[in-house]
Structures are given as structure tokens and as C-alpha cells.
Design a protein around this motif. Structure first.
Motif, PDB file in Angstrom:
ATOM      1  N   UNK A 266       0.823  -1.218   0.000  1.00 27.83           N
ATOM      2  CA  UNK A 266       0.000   0.000   0.000  1.00 27.83           C
ATOM      3  C   UNK A 266       0.850   1.258   0.000  1.00 27.83           C
ATOM      4  N   UNK A 267       2.063   1.188  -0.531  1.00 29.89           N
ATOM      5  CA  UNK A 267       2.947   2.350  -0.462  1.00 29.89           C
ATOM      6  C   UNK A 267       2.450   3.515  -1.305  1.00 29.89           C
ATOM      7  N   UNK A 268       1.623   3.235  -2.334  1.00 25.24           N
ATOM      8  CA  UNK A 268       1.119   4.319  -3.179  1.00 25.24           C
ATOM      9  C   UNK A 268       0.194   5.257  -2.410  1.00 25.24           C
ATOM     10  N   UNK A 269      -0.436   4.754  -1.353  1.00 22.67           N
ATOM     11  CA  UNK A 269      -1.367   5.583  -0.601  1.00 22.67           C
ATOM     12  C   UNK A 269      -0.725   6.373   0.519  1.00 22.67           C
ATOM     13  N   UNK A 270       0.580   6.249   0.713  1.00 25.52           N
ATOM     14  CA  UNK A 270       1.257   6.963   1.799  1.00 25.52           C
ATOM     15  C   UNK A 270       1.527   8.404   1.388  1.00 25.52           C
ATOM     16  N   UNK A 271       1.347   9.317   2.323  1.00 20.11           N
ATOM     17  CA  UNK A 271       1.612  10.732   2.053  1.00 20.11           C
ATOM     18  C   UNK A 271       3.112  10.999   1.984  1.00 20.11           C
ATOM     19  N   UNK A 272       3.872  10.366   2.839  1.00 20.41           N
ATOM     20  CA  UNK A 272       5.333  10.522   2.852  1.00 20.41           C
ATOM     21  C   UNK A 272       5.970   9.133   2.889  1.00 20.41           C
ATOM     22  N   UNK A 273       6.030   8.470   1.759  1.00 19.88           N
ATOM     23  CA  UNK A 273       6.591   7.108   1.751  1.00 19.88           C
ATOM     24  C   UNK A 273       8.060   7.068   2.137  1.00 19.88           C
ATOM     25  N   UNK A 274       8.787   8.144   1.885  1.00 23.21           N
ATOM     26  CA  UNK A 274      10.207   8.150   2.237  1.00 23.21           C
ATOM     27  C   UNK A 274      10.406   8.039   3.748  1.00 23.21           C
ATOM     28  N   UNK A 275       9.474   8.618   4.519  1.00 21.68           N
ATOM     29  CA  UNK A 275       9.573   8.517   5.977  1.00 21.68           C
ATOM     30  C   UNK A 275       9.342   7.075   6.431  1.00 21.68           C
ATOM     31  N   UNK A 276       8.385   6.413   5.793  1.00 18.29           N
ATOM     32  CA  UNK A 276       8.127   5.012   6.131  1.00 18.29           C
ATOM     33  C   UNK A 276       9.308   4.134   5.739  1.00 18.29           C
ATOM     34  N   UNK A 277       9.905   4.417   4.567  1.00 18.95           N
ATOM     35  CA  UNK A 277      11.060   3.623   4.133  1.00 18.95           C
ATOM     36  C   UNK A 277      12.222   3.789   5.110  1.00 18.95           C
TER      37      UNK A 277
ATOM     38  N   UNK B  46       0.920   8.773  11.571  1.00 15.45           N
ATOM     39  CA  UNK B  46       0.111   9.833  10.945  1.00 15.45           C
ATOM     40  C   UNK B  46       0.920  10.759  10.045  1.00 15.45           C
ATOM     41  N   UNK B  47       2.228  10.869  10.281  1.00 18.72           N
ATOM     42  CA  UNK B  47       3.059  11.715   9.427  1.00 18.72           C
ATOM     43  C   UNK B  47       3.393  11.036   8.112  1.00 18.72           C
ATOM     44  N   UNK B  48       3.535   9.716   8.132  1.00 19.16           N
ATOM     45  CA  UNK B  48       3.919   8.993   6.919  1.00 19.16           C
ATOM     46  C   UNK B  48       2.717   8.542   6.108  1.00 19.16           C
ATOM     47  N   UNK B  49       1.664   8.127   6.772  1.00 23.10           N
ATOM     48  CA  UNK B  49       0.502   7.583   6.075  1.00 23.10           C
ATOM     49  C   UNK B  49      -0.506   8.688   5.784  1.00 23.10           C
ATOM     50  N   UNK B  50      -1.438   8.374   4.905  1.00 25.21           N
ATOM     51  CA  UNK B  50      -2.496   9.323   4.580  1.00 25.21           C
ATOM     52  C   UNK B  50      -3.459   9.447   5.751  1.00 25.21           C
ATOM     53  N   UNK B  51      -4.003  10.648   5.933  1.00 24.03           N
ATOM     54  CA  UNK B  51      -4.892  10.905   7.069  1.00 24.03           C
ATOM     55  C   UNK B  51      -6.140  10.038   7.009  1.00 24.03           C
TER      56      UNK B  51
ATOM     57  N   UNK C 210       2.877   1.715  11.379  1.00 29.58           N
ATOM     58  CA  UNK C 210       4.073   1.283  10.658  1.00 29.58           C
ATOM     59  C   UNK C 210       4.644  -0.023  11.216  1.00 29.58           C
ATOM     60  N   UNK C 211       4.868  -0.155  12.524  1.00 32.71           N
ATOM     61  CA  UNK C 211       5.411  -1.432  13.015  1.00 32.71           C
ATOM     62  C   UNK C 211       4.376  -2.546  13.060  1.00 32.71           C
ATOM     63  N   UNK C 212       3.099  -2.200  12.984  1.00 31.61           N
ATOM     64  CA  UNK C 212       2.026  -3.195  12.982  1.00 31.61           C
ATOM     65  C   UNK C 212       2.167  -4.131  14.195  1.00 31.61           C
ATOM     66  N   UNK C 213       2.093  -5.450  13.969  1.00 35.67           N
ATOM     67  CA  UNK C 213       2.139  -6.396  15.086  1.00 35.67           C
ATOM     68  C   UNK C 213       3.554  -6.650  15.586  1.00 35.67           C
ATOM     69  N   UNK C 214       4.558  -6.016  14.970  1.00 32.41           N
ATOM     70  CA  UNK C 214       5.920  -6.126  15.503  1.00 32.41           C
ATOM     71  C   UNK C 214       5.986  -5.546  16.912  1.00 32.41           C
ATOM     72  N   UNK C 215       5.123  -4.576  17.190  1.00 33.20           N
ATOM     73  CA  UNK C 215       5.110  -3.951  18.515  1.00 33.20           C
ATOM     74  C   UNK C 215       4.846  -4.974  19.611  1.00 33.20           C
TER      75      UNK C 215
ATOM     76  N   UNK D 161      -0.976   4.202  20.814  1.00 31.66           N
ATOM     77  CA  UNK D 161      -2.002   3.898  19.807  1.00 31.66           C
ATOM     78  C   UNK D 161      -3.166   4.874  19.872  1.00 31.66           C
ATOM     79  N   UNK D 162      -3.565   5.249  21.075  1.00 33.05           N
ATOM     80  CA  UNK D 162      -4.658   6.211  21.207  1.00 33.05           C
ATOM     81  C   UNK D 162      -4.245   7.588  20.696  1.00 33.05           C
ATOM     82  N   UNK D 163      -2.999   7.971  20.949  1.00 34.16           N
ATOM     83  CA  UNK D 163      -2.511   9.253  20.436  1.00 34.16           C
ATOM     84  C   UNK D 163      -2.436   9.218  18.914  1.00 34.16           C
ATOM     85  N   UNK D 164      -1.972   8.110  18.363  1.00 37.46           N
ATOM     86  CA  UNK D 164      -1.847   7.984  16.901  1.00 37.46           C
ATOM     87  C   UNK D 164      -3.205   8.045  16.222  1.00 37.46           C
ATOM     88  N   UNK D 165      -4.195   7.405  16.822  1.00 39.78           N
ATOM     89  CA  UNK D 165      -5.530   7.372  16.213  1.00 39.78           C
ATOM     90  C   UNK D 165      -6.289   8.670  16.461  1.00 39.78           C
TER      91      UNK D 165
END
Length: 294
Positions: free
Chosen positions: A38-49, A92-97, A107-112, A139-143
Motif C-alpha cells: 500500500x505504499x502508493x497511498x502513503x503521504x510521505x513514503x520516504x519517511x516510512x522507508x 500519521x506523518x507517513x501515512x495518509x490521514x 508502521x510497526x504493525x504487530x511487531x510492537x 495507539x490512542x494518540x496515533x488514532x
């Protein structure tokens, strides 16, 4: 040559550390796969990379840290949790709102969860509760709002980590109990081996000295009395009990005569240890044979 028992201790939590190491690698690959799909939908994919590059290097470089409880130190746990929390908060900075609002994965998903489980395996349920609470707040702050799916995931991680931490604490207590039982068993076997050797040598010599001293009389009788006392003390020591106070008469003319000892009657009709009742009657002329004794 006499064989000696050796107590071997095996950590019951070691399989948990191996499973945790595998979980961290697999969930890292899973998180990167989610981003790649789903990288095409990210607002700042470079930050996620950039974050996934750090996450990949960190996960692989710290595999030795999750190999055992000794290697998993507090500074590592703090840094590992910081990596997970950072990934959650920058989502929230890397992904679309809109994706964040719709409940998209962080970003870390279930790795957390692997970071939280490291706290659980290392420190038990209290450490797990602390780490999972910090993850819940992030998670609450992110959401932004306590949505139902977010609360569901937070509660799931919180309950699972605390349960695993509690199981680890119980397993450690059981391991200590088992190790102590094995040590006692090994010590008992060694004491029995020594008891047989002593019975065949030293105790027989002391008994012979006692008998010969009583026959010869005079100073030899005193020597025989002392040998009888030492025989009783040595038998008691080998059998694993405390050496009783000498009950031999102080009158040398009487030889090794055992004084009578008045015992209080038990108050109830419950089980009674016969050794405590028979021990006062043991002496230089009376032998007490008990389990494990010569």
C-alpha cells in the motif's frame, strides 16, 4: 570408583526466547510487506522507508539480545520499546490521514507486540503491564480518538502480555522448586553413600572401642564411653538430623549410661514423627535406624 550425582538445570523459558526471536523477524517482514502493498497511498513514503530500514537493521542486529534472559537487558528493552513507540507515533506523518482515520495499521504493525512480549518474558506480568500500557497510550494518540477497533487491539495486547508474563513467573517458580528437589535428592543419595562407607569403617571401629573399653575397665572404660558418644553423634549426623545433646551420665563409674528423658504427650491425635520419639532413647548402647541412616 563411586559415582556422584550431578544436578543439571534447564531453563523452562528458553523455548520462549527462541519463539520470540522468530516472532520478531516474521513480524518485521510482515510489516514491510504491508507497506509494500500500500505504499502508493502513503503521504510521505520516504519517511516510512527510513523507519523500516531502521526497524530491519535493529531487529536483525538485536537477535542475540532476545536469546536469553541474561542477554535481554533493561537498556535494550527500553530502546526496543522506543523503536516501537516511535513507529506508532510517526504513522500519521507517513501515512495518509484517511487511512489513519479508517483504522489502517501502524508502521510497526504487530511487531510492537514482540517488544511487549520481551518485557513479559524478562520481567513477568508487571513489566508486561507497563509496556503494554505505554503502547496503548501511543495507539490512542496515533488514532486521535478511542475507536472500537483500537481499543480492541489495545486490550488484546494488554491481556495477552500480562497472561504470558504471569505464566513465565509461575514457570520460573516451578523451575526453582524442581531444581531444589533435585539438589535435595542428590544430597540424600550422597549422604546414603557416605553412610554406607562410614558404617563399614568408622562406626564399627567406634563400636569395637566402646565394647573393649567396657571389658577392660578403668581408663579404657572412659575411652569406651567417649567412643560410644561419638558413634551416636556420627550416626545422627550421617542420617541428616541434628546432633542431639549428650545424654550420657557424667559419672564415669557408671560408664555410658543413658539418662531417661521425659517427653510431653502430643496434644492431638494427628501424625507423629516416630524419629523424634525414638531419638531420645538412642545412645552408645542403643542404635536408632531410620530411613537413609546406616
Amino acid at each position: 570408583m563411586a559415582q556422584r550425582d550431578r544436578v543439571m538445570r534447564m531453563s523452562v523459558e528458553q523455548p520462549l526466547w527462541r519463539a520470540l526471536a522468530g516472532y520478531r523477524v516474521l513480524t518485521m517482514i510482515y510489516a514491510i510487506g504491508l507497506f509494500a502493498a500500500a505504499h502508493d497511498g502513503f503521504a510521505r513514503p520516504w519517511l516510512a522507508i527510513a523507519y523500516f530500514a531502521v526497524l530491519g537493521v535493529w531487529t536483525l542486529a538485536t537477535l542475540p539480545k532476545v536469546a536469553s534472559a541474561a542477554a535481554c537487558t533493561k537498556p535494550f528493552l527500553a530502546a526496543d520499546l522506543a523503536v516501537a513507540l516511535t513507529g506508532i507515533l510517526i504513522t500519521p506523518l507517513a501515512d495518509a490521514a484517511q487511512r489513519v482515520h479508517d483504522g489502517g495499521p501502524t508502521l510497526p504493525s504487530i511487531w510492537t507486540a514482540g517488544s511487549v512480549l520481551a518485557f513479559a518474558v524478562k520481567g513477568g506480568w508487571r513489566w508486561a503491564a507497563l509496556a503494554s500500557t505505554l503502547v496503548a497510550v501511543a495507539n490512542l494518540v496515533e488514532r486521535g480518538t478511542p475507536a472500537r477497533d483500537t481499543v480492541h487491539n489495545v486490550v488484546l495486547v494488554w491481556v495477552a502480555s500480562i497472561a504470558i508474563g504471569y505464566v513465565v513467573e509461575v514457570a520460573r517458580a516451578s523451575e526453582r522448586t524442581l531444581a531444589r528437589a533435585l539438589e535435595i535428592e542428590a544430597a540424600t543419595r550422597e549422604r546414603e553413600r557416605l553412610a554406607r562407607d562410614i558404617h563399614d569403617s568408622v562406626l564399627q571401629v567406634l563400636a569395637m572401642v566402646q565394647r573393649r573399653g567396657a571389658v577392660i575397665g578403668g581408663e579404657a572404660a572412659e575411652l569406651g564411653r567417649m567412643a560410644g558418644e561419638q558413634e551416636v553423634a556420627l550416626r545422627t549426623l550421617v542420617s541428616g538430623g541434628l546432633v542431639p545433646v549428650s545424654r550420657a551420665s557424667e559419672d564415669a563409674a557408671q560408664g555410658a549410661v543413658v539418662r531417661s528423658v521425659e517427653e510431653d504427650e502430643p496434644d492431638d491425635d494427628g501424625p507423629v514423627d516416630l524419629r523424634s520419639l525414638l531419638a531420645p532413647h538412642a545412645g552408645s548402647r542403643v542404635s536408632l535406624a531410620e530411613p537413609g541412616a546406616p
